[in-house]
Design an enzyme around this catalytic site. Sequence first.
Site, mmCIF file in Angstrom:
data_model
loop_
_atom_site.group_PDB
_atom_site.id
_atom_site.type_symbol
_atom_site.label_atom_id
_atom_site.label_comp_id
_atom_site.label_asym_id
_atom_site.label_seq_id
_atom_site.Cartn_x
_atom_site.Cartn_y
_atom_site.Cartn_z
ATOM 1 N N ASN A 197 -1.072 5.302 3.268
ATOM 2 C CA ASN A 197 -1.425 6.221 1.844
ATOM 3 C C ASN A 197 -2.466 6.993 2.131
ATOM 4 O O ASN A 197 -3.598 6.485 2.282
ATOM 5 C CB ASN A 197 -1.634 5.057 0.707
ATOM 6 C CG ASN A 197 -1.799 5.653 -0.400
ATOM 7 O OD1 ASN A 197 -1.849 6.828 -0.784
ATOM 8 N ND2 ASN A 197 -1.861 4.888 -1.505
ATOM 9 N N SER A 250 -5.457 5.590 -0.620
ATOM 10 C CA SER A 250 -5.434 4.066 -0.615
ATOM 11 C C SER A 250 -6.741 3.509 -1.373
ATOM 12 O O SER A 250 -7.574 3.876 -1.038
ATOM 13 C CB SER A 250 -5.094 3.685 0.762
ATOM 14 O OG SER A 250 -4.793 2.304 0.524
ATOM 15 N N SER A 251 -6.317 2.745 -2.171
ATOM 16 C CA SER A 251 -7.283 1.919 -2.788
ATOM 17 C C SER A 251 -7.925 0.899 -2.014
ATOM 18 O O SER A 251 -7.176 -0.062 -1.305
ATOM 19 C CB SER A 251 -6.819 1.223 -4.277
ATOM 20 O OG SER A 251 -5.906 2.148 -4.907
ATOM 21 N N GLU A 287 -0.714 -4.744 3.460
ATOM 22 C CA GLU A 287 -0.641 -3.913 4.262
ATOM 23 C C GLU A 287 -0.867 -4.591 5.748
ATOM 24 O O GLU A 287 -1.403 -5.557 5.707
ATOM 25 C CB GLU A 287 -1.824 -2.796 4.123
ATOM 26 C CG GLU A 287 -3.314 -3.420 4.182
ATOM 27 C CD GLU A 287 -4.290 -2.348 3.659
ATOM 28 O OE1 GLU A 287 -3.940 -1.363 3.310
ATOM 29 O OE2 GLU A 287 -5.396 -2.592 4.188
ATOM 30 N N SER A 345 0.952 -0.999 0.116
ATOM 31 C CA SER A 345 0.234 -0.104 -0.036
ATOM 32 C C SER A 345 0.779 1.245 0.216
ATOM 33 O O SER A 345 1.748 1.300 0.758
ATOM 34 C CB SER A 345 -0.856 -0.023 1.204
ATOM 35 O OG SER A 345 -1.645 1.200 1.299
ATOM 36 N N GLY A 346 0.734 2.261 -0.868
ATOM 37 C CA GLY A 346 1.309 3.560 -0.977
ATOM 38 C C GLY A 346 2.480 3.340 -1.922
ATOM 39 O O GLY A 346 3.282 4.144 -1.697
HETATM 40 N N1 LIG Z 1 5.235 7.971 -10.079
HETATM 41 C C1 LIG Z 1 4.795 8.797 -9.218
HETATM 42 N N2 LIG Z 1 5.425 9.973 -9.198
HETATM 43 C C2 LIG Z 1 4.923 10.747 -7.974
HETATM 44 N N3 LIG Z 1 4.308 10.420 -6.891
HETATM 45 C C3 LIG Z 1 3.839 9.053 -6.846
HETATM 46 C C4 LIG Z 1 4.261 8.228 -7.993
HETATM 47 N N4 LIG Z 1 3.585 7.084 -7.644
HETATM 48 C C5 LIG Z 1 3.152 7.271 -6.449
HETATM 49 N N5 LIG Z 1 3.237 8.516 -5.820
HETATM 50 C C6 LIG Z 1 2.905 9.119 -4.766
HETATM 51 O O1 LIG Z 1 2.496 8.152 -3.811
HETATM 52 C C7 LIG Z 1 1.111 8.285 -3.561
HETATM 53 C C8 LIG Z 1 0.674 6.655 -3.365
HETATM 54 O O2 LIG Z 1 0.546 6.270 -4.578
HETATM 55 P P1 LIG Z 1 -0.549 5.052 -4.893
HETATM 56 O O3 LIG Z 1 -1.946 5.514 -4.259
HETATM 57 O O4 LIG Z 1 -0.478 4.873 -6.385
HETATM 58 O O5 LIG Z 1 -0.205 3.565 -4.060
HETATM 59 P P2 LIG Z 1 -0.921 2.296 -4.266
HETATM 60 O O6 LIG Z 1 0.360 1.402 -4.443
HETATM 61 O O7 LIG Z 1 -2.084 2.436 -5.192
HETATM 62 O O8 LIG Z 1 -1.412 2.092 -2.936
HETATM 63 P P3 LIG Z 1 -2.684 1.389 -2.313
HETATM 64 O O9 LIG Z 1 -2.251 0.000 -2.302
HETATM 65 O O10 LIG Z 1 -2.613 1.837 -1.097
HETATM 66 O O11 LIG Z 1 -3.603 1.742 -3.019
HETATM 67 C C9 LIG Z 1 0.356 8.865 -4.390
HETATM 68 O O12 LIG Z 1 -0.889 9.554 -4.000
HETATM 69 C C10 LIG Z 1 1.712 9.987 -4.907
HETATM 70 O O13 LIG Z 1 1.423 11.036 -4.031
HETATM 71 MG MG LIG Z 2 -4.087 2.154 -5.212
#
Ligand SMILES: Nc1ncnc2c1ncn2[C@@H]1O[C@H](COP(=O)(O)OP(=O)(O)OP(=O)(O)O)[C@@H](O)[C@H]1O
Ligand SMILES: [Mg+2]
Length: 1029
Positions: free
Chosen positions: A162, A165-166, A391, A112-113
């Site tokens: 996050n 977070s999805s 997570e 996550s994140g």
């Molecule tokens: N390529 C990137 N460039 C800039 N910031 C990023 C990038 N990837 C992620 N982030 C930052 O990290 C945060 C978390 O990313 P994201 O929501 O994609 O995580 P996730 O893997 O989908 O987590 P979860 O499993 O909780 O959904 C984003 O809101 C953003 O602020």
């Molecule tokens: Mg996500």
Amino acid sequence: MQGRLDMEGALTARDRVGIQDFVLLDETTEVAVISNLKKRFSKDLIYTYIGTLIVSVNPYKDLDIYSKKQMDVYMGVNFFELPPHIYALADNAYHTMLTEFNNHFILISGESGAGKTEASKKILQYYAVSCPSTTLMNTVRDKMLMSNPVLEAFGNAKTLKNDNSSRFGKYMDIQFDSQGDAVGGHILNYLLEKSRVVHQNHGERNFHIFYQLVEGGSDDLLTQLGLERDVQHYYYLTQGECAIVSSINDKNDWKSVKNALQVIEFDETNTNHLFRVVASVLHLGNVHFDPDSKGHALLKNNTELKWVSDLLGVDANNLKEGLTFRKIEAKTEQVLSPFTIDHAIYVRDALAKAIYGQTFTWLVNRINESMENKDSSRKTVIGLLDIYGFEVFYVNSFEQFCINYCNEKLQQLFIQLTLKAEQEEYEAEGIEWEPVQFFNNKIICDLVEEKHRGIISILDEECLRPGDATDLTFLERLEEKMGNHPHFVTHRLADKMTRKTLERGDFRLLHYAGEVTYCVVGFLDKNNDLLYRNIRNLVCQSKNMIVRDCFSAVDTTNKRRPETVATQFKNSLQKLTEILMAKEAWYIRCLKSNESKQPGQFDEALIRHQVKYLGLMEHLRVRRAGFAYRRKYEDFLKRYKPLCPATWPHWRGMPADGVEVLVQHLGYLPDEYKMGRTKIFIRHPRTLYATEDAYEKCKHDLASKLQAKYKGYKVKGEFKKQKEAATKIETCWRGAQARKEKEKRAWAVKVIKKFIKAYINRGEAKSTDNSEYLAFVRQSYLNRLKNNLPKTVLDKTTWLTPPAVLTEASEILRKLHYRLMVRKYVRGIPPQKKAQLQMKVVTSAIFKGKKENYPPSIPQSFLDTRISEQEINIRVLSMIRNEQIKYSVPVIKYDRNGFKPRPRQLILTKTAAYLVEEAKIKQRVSYNSLKGISVSNLSDGIIVIHITCEEPKQKGDLIIQCEHLYEFLTKLSIIANKQDAIKVVQGSITIKIQSGKESAVDFTTGQEPMVYKAKNGHLMVVATRTRTR
Ligand SMILES: Nc1ncnc2c1ncn2[C@@H]1O[C@H](COP(=O)(O)OP(=O)(O)OP(=O)(O)O)[C@@H](O)[C@H]1O
Ligand SMILES: [Mg+2]
């Protein structure tokens, strides 16, 4: 060009900032891998390859690498030619799909994140920009893009891990037609974390949409929905005590969601009903129960309840009853059993979760309808899997159990696919395969999902079994069944040390990604996810279209228990696995750089942990099993062919043969590489490095060579062009000349024909046939004549012979011309010459044709006198002055007797001729007494002057010899006016001497001129013969 530049930039960056592809690392140790990641991360190079897999490290800051320009750079470019980028993977998947016409999916994983959702959005944006599209398709594309903010608003929330977070799993198919247009989309959603609707841990929030509505909704809307603009007012929004988060702008997000809803064609009614559901949940959360005397739940404050019934379109009393009583159906009658307060709250929350959860599914379905492509033609898809990441919280519940199980499944899928793919590749290429040791998490998957023995089965059993099943009995069952499983531990099962870290109600799973301790509280309820029948019946009759749709679909009459949540989830994941297995996989492994969401922080321990559990090292080793690098022959040859003269610039044979020649030339040793069926496999990265470095060097040389060649080529081209132009002009000119020539010849033929005809008819009377010819003949004769006229009067031969038609004219002209010449000549004669000529005319009249030496005398000019007055004796002069001396000449006088020669001067005056000897006038012959003058016909100079003898003083005829005979006689005849008196005689001249005596002068010719007295007493004159011309 831009691509090349960037590539070159990146290639030099390669030396400075680690390695672009881990496969090329010389050592495959964890230390080397992490140090490479760190080096690159420090320079904002967040992407690194392991073969075609991308490792992405969350930068927690916006990087300027997602612009349209960047997208253009990556479009259609060979995967390895540019620095690693998520676009390269997206592009490669897309082009492989198009060329091989098969389905693909991109598996984005990470905790996550780590950046999964961001990655999936970047890929979607890349396709939206880079795929060809029509206007129609544009709307589909927009809908796909816009589905994101809507689903994120309803399905994402701030967690401790996050801020976005999805809280649901999402698999989205992007459908492409055979041209590569994105023509449709479809989303599958997985298990939304509904518990969040009613409860949030400290530091977490509910789903974004609630905050967005309260913060961003218009006053009117809020009034309509009975809401206050204060998130703190709502129980469901405040449990985490962080309703307001600085990184989130709910107001702005609300606008985006509203806009997105329009794009995906939500009409006003739909939107309105949607927000009514959202508001109803908020009101529901504020429904408060009071205990009655028996401790049963009482609903006192009816306003919130009224709003709920109003917003959901259900009867308020029924709702009240449903929230405070359970309806038990016993045979024929129904019994209402009152709830305790806890129970009432449980029912209330269950309703809230159910409404929200069902609405979320309804939302996904509506979006799918909007993105659906109804055309039945065959399409290929690229699936994007973005699911909640692994997570671990302080307290982990049923939801985390499901989420982490899901991640185990995906890890399992990854292991299977990568191993399978690798193994298949080696087999397909005929390369010997060396197995790599790796941790297979199948054992954990089995622990969770195995039929009858897995945790889910046991949970289901506990949920279904009659009797007092509780969360704790469930735990006991687990302990019974999993007693000695290496990945399962509980307080009771643990050793002393571990036991300290576990509560009695906990069980711990040793996941692939780490240990997670789950608290069993709530497992049964959450798994059951039940709504009491009266509540369910109530919402089925809802006037809110969405709610009614959602619940009436579920068959309420079916008495069989629906599948439990865990089982549903397990099944849906099974289905997902099948869906994914049928496609070609691409992987993005997202790593979280630090726990505090800070840019620029590289938490090595955290990264090491992720590298470990994501199996990156194993993946790397598998990729390198024996061979660090492989490339299709065509691609290898295309890149490195400049390094060998035999393959540059073109290799005409099979690519494999070309590669063999090339690597031989490069000096690859036999154990450094293997030739597969379609690819070359290179064992050590250093071999490739050497090649790549050689290529870099060669590229510069080549560039200058190419430049030179190109210049030459250009000049040559220019020259060729000019030459061609010259030839063209020449041809045209020759053509024009030839045409002119032809015309000329045609004209000439006509003229000649005409000429011949006219020539034949030249004798005829003037007619159309010959008039031109005759004119020509005339003109041409006159022209010729003009240039050939006789130059002197004497020239009688030059006159051009005229053509017949001009005979007469020519004669006239001839005469005219001569006359003109004569006139000109005459006019040109000076007076002296005229006088001379007049005298010569006289001479001619007397002597022409008569005396032999006359012709040679003609050119000799006559002088005025042969003796000047100074030469004449003064006495003589004084005696004859008054008679006017006209001419004097020296003569020889022959005596009449004896013919003795005596030199004398002969002077002619106006009236007489005097024969003078010095001062004496020997004889005066008056012109009156001059009877005649005789000369011979020969060339002598003898003159006999006959004188009348009546005069007493006269002594008889006078014989003189004069050198200037013609001059003297002409003068004399003119002065004395005696032209007729001169006679030319042949043979002899009789002379009368005084007193009647006669003698004669005889003339003859001889060798020598002589004058002497002949024997017969005559004067004999011998003249030489004058040759006449
Ligand atoms: N390529 C990137 N460039 C800039 N910031 C990023 C990038 N990837 C992620 N982030 C930052 O990290 C945060 C978390 O990313 P994201 O929501 O994609 O995580 P996730 O893997 O989908 O987590 P979860 O499993 O909780 O959904 C984003 O809101 C953003 O602020
Ligand atoms: Mg996500």
